[in-house]
Motif scaffolding. Structure first.
Motif, PDB file in Angstrom:
ATOM      1  N   LEU A  31      -0.425  24.295  -8.115  1.00 38.60           N
ATOM      2  CA  LEU A  31      -1.460  25.329  -8.178  1.00 38.60           C
ATOM      3  C   LEU A  31      -1.222  26.429  -7.158  1.00 38.60           C
ATOM      4  O   LEU A  31      -2.069  27.297  -6.954  1.00 38.60           O
ATOM      5  N   GLY A  32      -0.059  26.388  -6.493  1.00 41.47           N
ATOM      6  CA  GLY A  32       0.271  27.431  -5.531  1.00 41.47           C
ATOM      7  C   GLY A  32      -0.509  27.322  -4.233  1.00 41.47           C
ATOM      8  O   GLY A  32      -0.629  28.298  -3.507  1.00 41.47           O
ATOM      9  N   GLN A  33      -1.068  26.162  -3.954  1.00 44.73           N
ATOM     10  CA  GLN A  33      -1.843  25.952  -2.738  1.00 44.73           C
ATOM     11  C   GLN A  33      -1.083  25.012  -1.807  1.00 44.73           C
ATOM     12  O   GLN A  33      -0.333  24.153  -2.254  1.00 44.73           O
ATOM     13  N   GLU A  34      -1.317  25.162  -0.531  1.00 51.09           N
ATOM     14  CA  GLU A  34      -0.721  24.253   0.435  1.00 51.09           C
ATOM     15  C   GLU A  34      -1.395  22.883   0.311  1.00 51.09           C
ATOM     16  O   GLU A  34      -2.613  22.788   0.191  1.00 51.09           O
ATOM     17  N   VAL A  35      -0.602  21.851   0.328  1.00 50.72           N
ATOM     18  CA  VAL A  35      -1.136  20.487   0.269  1.00 50.72           C
ATOM     19  C   VAL A  35      -1.373  20.018   1.691  1.00 50.72           C
ATOM     20  O   VAL A  35      -0.441  19.918   2.481  1.00 50.72           O
ATOM     21  N   GLU A  36      -2.632  19.748   2.023  1.00 51.22           N
ATOM     22  CA  GLU A  36      -2.976  19.295   3.370  1.00 51.22           C
ATOM     23  C   GLU A  36      -2.792  17.798   3.538  1.00 51.22           C
ATOM     24  O   GLU A  36      -2.465  17.327   4.610  1.00 51.22           O
ATOM     25  N   ASP A  37      -3.048  17.052   2.481  1.00 48.82           N
ATOM     26  CA  ASP A  37      -3.002  15.601   2.579  1.00 48.82           C
ATOM     27  C   ASP A  37      -2.692  15.038   1.204  1.00 48.82           C
ATOM     28  O   ASP A  37      -3.059  15.612   0.186  1.00 48.82           O
ATOM     29  N   SER A  38      -2.022  13.938   1.186  1.00 49.63           N
ATOM     30  CA  SER A  38      -1.718  13.245  -0.057  1.00 49.63           C
ATOM     31  C   SER A  38      -1.836  11.757   0.233  1.00 49.63           C
ATOM     32  O   SER A  38      -1.223  11.258   1.171  1.00 49.63           O
ATOM     33  N   GLN A  39      -2.642  11.079  -0.536  1.00 51.82           N
ATOM     34  CA  GLN A  39      -2.862   9.650  -0.343  1.00 51.82           C
ATOM     35  C   GLN A  39      -2.661   8.925  -1.663  1.00 51.82           C
ATOM     36  O   GLN A  39      -2.793   9.507  -2.732  1.00 51.82           O
ATOM     37  N   VAL A  40      -2.365   7.660  -1.571  1.00 55.77           N
ATOM     38  CA  VAL A  40      -2.271   6.810  -2.749  1.00 55.77           C
ATOM     39  C   VAL A  40      -3.405   5.805  -2.669  1.00 55.77           C
ATOM     40  O   VAL A  40      -3.595   5.163  -1.638  1.00 55.77           O
ATOM     41  N   PHE A  41      -4.161   5.713  -3.741  1.00 57.11           N
ATOM     42  CA  PHE A  41      -5.272   4.774  -3.806  1.00 57.11           C
ATOM     43  C   PHE A  41      -5.058   3.901  -5.035  1.00 57.11           C
ATOM     44  O   PHE A  41      -4.895   4.406  -6.143  1.00 57.11           O
ATOM     45  N   THR A  42      -5.017   2.602  -4.846  1.00 56.88           N
ATOM     46  CA  THR A  42      -4.847   1.669  -5.956  1.00 56.88           C
ATOM     47  C   THR A  42      -6.161   0.940  -6.184  1.00 56.88           C
ATOM     48  O   THR A  42      -6.720   0.367  -5.262  1.00 56.88           O
ATOM     49  N   TRP A  43      -6.633   1.022  -7.395  1.00 55.22           N
ATOM     50  CA  TRP A  43      -7.882   0.375  -7.780  1.00 55.22           C
ATOM     51  C   TRP A  43      -7.560  -0.575  -8.927  1.00 55.22           C
ATOM     52  O   TRP A  43      -7.271  -0.149 -10.033  1.00 55.22           O
ATOM     53  N   ARG A  44      -7.538  -1.823  -8.644  1.00 57.76           N
ATOM     54  CA  ARG A  44      -7.188  -2.820  -9.652  1.00 57.76           C
ATOM     55  C   ARG A  44      -8.440  -3.260 -10.414  1.00 57.76           C
ATOM     56  O   ARG A  44      -9.429  -3.633  -9.816  1.00 57.76           O
ATOM     57  N   LEU A  45      -8.335  -3.195 -11.723  1.00 55.23           N
ATOM     58  CA  LEU A  45      -9.438  -3.598 -12.592  1.00 55.23           C
ATOM     59  C   LEU A  45      -9.011  -4.829 -13.371  1.00 55.23           C
ATOM     60  O   LEU A  45      -7.900  -4.893 -13.878  1.00 55.23           O
TER      61      LEU A  45
END
Length: 78
Positions: A31-45
């Motif tokens: 989107l042409g924006q600076e990425v401040e943070d990137s996280q991985v979240f795993t939600w097991r169902l």
């Protein structure tokens, strides 16, 4: 001069959701924006058919904010 040839459809690229960087590159638009943070979240169902129709994940932090993922399943699950 040769006639142009029709383009062949690209082979689908299969990327594992466990390859987080490749998955983000493939499925998240730039989107042409600076990425401040990137996280991985795993939600097991488990027991998808037995879950309530609308559910929310536990809260998780990213970019200085608290987030939840919400989803709902169709009423009739095959």
């Amino acid at each position: 001069m040769a006639a142009p040839t029709p383009q062949q459809p690209e082979e689908p690229i299969h990327i594992s959701v466990d390859d987080h960087e490749a998955f983000m590159q493939r499925h998240l638009p730039d989107l042409g924006q600076e990425v401040e943070d990137s996280q991985v979240f795993t939600w097991r169902l488990s027991n998808w058919k037995k879950l309530e129709r609308k559910i929310s994940s536990p809260e998780f932090p990213c970019g200085g904010h608290k987030w939840r993922v919400a989803t709902s399943r169709p009423q009739k699950v095959p």
